[in-house]
Motif scaffolding. Sequence first.
Motif, PDB file in Angstrom:
ATOM      1  N   VAL A 158       1.817   4.851  -3.427  1.00 10.51           N
ATOM      2  CA  VAL A 158       1.523   6.282  -3.377  1.00 10.51           C
ATOM      3  C   VAL A 158       2.836   7.018  -3.103  1.00 10.51           C
ATOM      4  CG1 VAL A 158       0.230   8.117  -2.248  1.00 10.51           C
ATOM      5  CG2 VAL A 158      -0.800   5.857  -2.498  1.00 10.51           C
ATOM      6  N   ASP A 204       5.501   9.793  -1.973  1.00 10.89           N
ATOM      7  CA  ASP A 204       5.502  10.644  -0.781  1.00 10.89           C
ATOM      8  C   ASP A 204       4.796  11.980  -1.013  1.00 10.89           C
ATOM      9  OD1 ASP A 204       6.870   8.757   0.687  1.00 10.89           O
ATOM     10  OD2 ASP A 204       8.831   9.668   0.353  1.00 10.89           O
ATOM     11  N   ALA A 237      -4.871   1.855   1.310  1.00 12.81           N
ATOM     12  CA  ALA A 237      -4.922   1.191   2.616  1.00 12.81           C
ATOM     13  C   ALA A 237      -5.621  -0.154   2.467  1.00 12.81           C
ATOM     14  CB  ALA A 237      -5.678   2.073   3.605  1.00 12.81           C
ATOM     15  N   ARG A 246      -3.913  11.451  -1.082  1.00 17.79           N
ATOM     16  CA  ARG A 246      -4.360  10.097  -1.382  1.00 17.79           C
ATOM     17  C   ARG A 246      -3.575   9.084  -0.577  1.00 17.79           C
ATOM     18  NH1 ARG A 246      -2.713   6.582  -6.074  1.00 17.79           N
ATOM     19  NH2 ARG A 246      -4.459   5.197  -6.340  1.00 17.79           N
ATOM     20  N   GLN A 247      -4.234   8.007  -0.210  1.00 15.88           N
ATOM     21  CA  GLN A 247      -3.585   6.874   0.441  1.00 15.88           C
ATOM     22  C   GLN A 247      -4.185   5.587  -0.110  1.00 15.88           C
ATOM     23  OE1 GLN A 247      -4.353   7.325   4.615  1.00 15.88           O
ATOM     24  NE2 GLN A 247      -3.123   9.165   4.796  1.00 15.88           N
ATOM     25  N   ARG A 294      -8.070   5.878  -0.488  1.00 16.34           N
ATOM     26  CA  ARG A 294      -8.571   6.845   0.498  1.00 16.34           C
ATOM     27  C   ARG A 294      -8.227   8.262   0.064  1.00 16.34           C
ATOM     28  NH1 ARG A 294      -6.763   6.717   5.642  1.00 16.34           N
ATOM     29  NH2 ARG A 294      -8.802   7.417   6.316  1.00 16.34           N
ATOM     30  N   ARG A 302       0.831  11.840  -0.675  1.00 12.65           N
ATOM     31  CA  ARG A 302       0.178  11.243   0.499  1.00 12.65           C
ATOM     32  C   ARG A 302      -0.815  12.157   1.197  1.00 12.65           C
ATOM     33  NH1 ARG A 302       5.079   7.667   2.004  1.00 12.65           N
ATOM     34  NH2 ARG A 302       4.700   6.070   0.438  1.00 12.65           N
ATOM     35  N   CYS A 307       0.832  -1.215   0.000  1.00 16.64           N
ATOM     36  CA  CYS A 307       0.000   0.000   0.000  1.00 16.64           C
ATOM     37  C   CYS A 307       0.865   1.263   0.000  1.00 16.64           C
ATOM     38  CB  CYS A 307      -0.938   0.000   1.203  1.00 16.64           C
ATOM     39  SG  CYS A 307      -2.255  -1.245   1.120  1.00 16.64           S
ATOM     40  N   THR A 308       1.868   1.292   0.850  1.00 18.96           N
ATOM     41  CA  THR A 308       2.753   2.455   0.951  1.00 18.96           C
ATOM     42  C   THR A 308       3.506   2.678  -0.358  1.00 18.96           C
ATOM     43  OG1 THR A 308       3.015   2.103   3.315  1.00 18.96           O
ATOM     44  CG2 THR A 308       4.690   3.443   2.235  1.00 18.96           C
ATOM     45  N   TRP A 328     -11.860  10.972   5.961  1.00 15.22           N
ATOM     46  CA  TRP A 328     -11.425  10.609   4.620  1.00 15.22           C
ATOM     47  C   TRP A 328     -12.433   9.625   4.028  1.00 15.22           C
ATOM     48  CZ3 TRP A 328      -5.944  10.392   2.570  1.00 15.22           C
ATOM     49  CH2 TRP A 328      -5.179  11.459   3.062  1.00 15.22           C
TER      50      TRP A 328
END
Length: 123
Positions: free
Chosen positions: A19, A21, A30, A27-28, A43, A24, A15-16, A55
């Motif tokens: 997206v 840096d 998750a 948007r994320q 998100r 972020r 997930c990280t 969110w």
Amino acid sequence: MSVPEEIRVRLSHWCTAHVPDDERALRQIAYTTSGDEVTILDRRPPTFPELGAAWTATPVARLRRDDPEPGLWTLHRPVAENSPDAWERDVAGPADDPLVLLARVEDAVRAAAPPRNTGPASG
């Protein structure tokens, strides 16, 4: 049965990694779990944060460890945006590793990204 901790850690990294840096705050990606089911979410922050809204979370994919072959994971995709509980099983088949299945939805995750600011338009 629940999602093993090793899979949860790998999902967090996945997930990280999807997206950048600098995006972020906008948007994320998750995930949530329920039993043997994982839902991947796109998100977004509230349009008017001063109103204290949470969110939003739009489902992108669902992974299930289910029959007919115990131990294998299957990928499910949302049928339509206006039907958040309607899912269809991916026809490509199950896999031992749920993250292998997520490679099938990476284009959808990228397509949902906000447009990048490439600087002032020249004219």
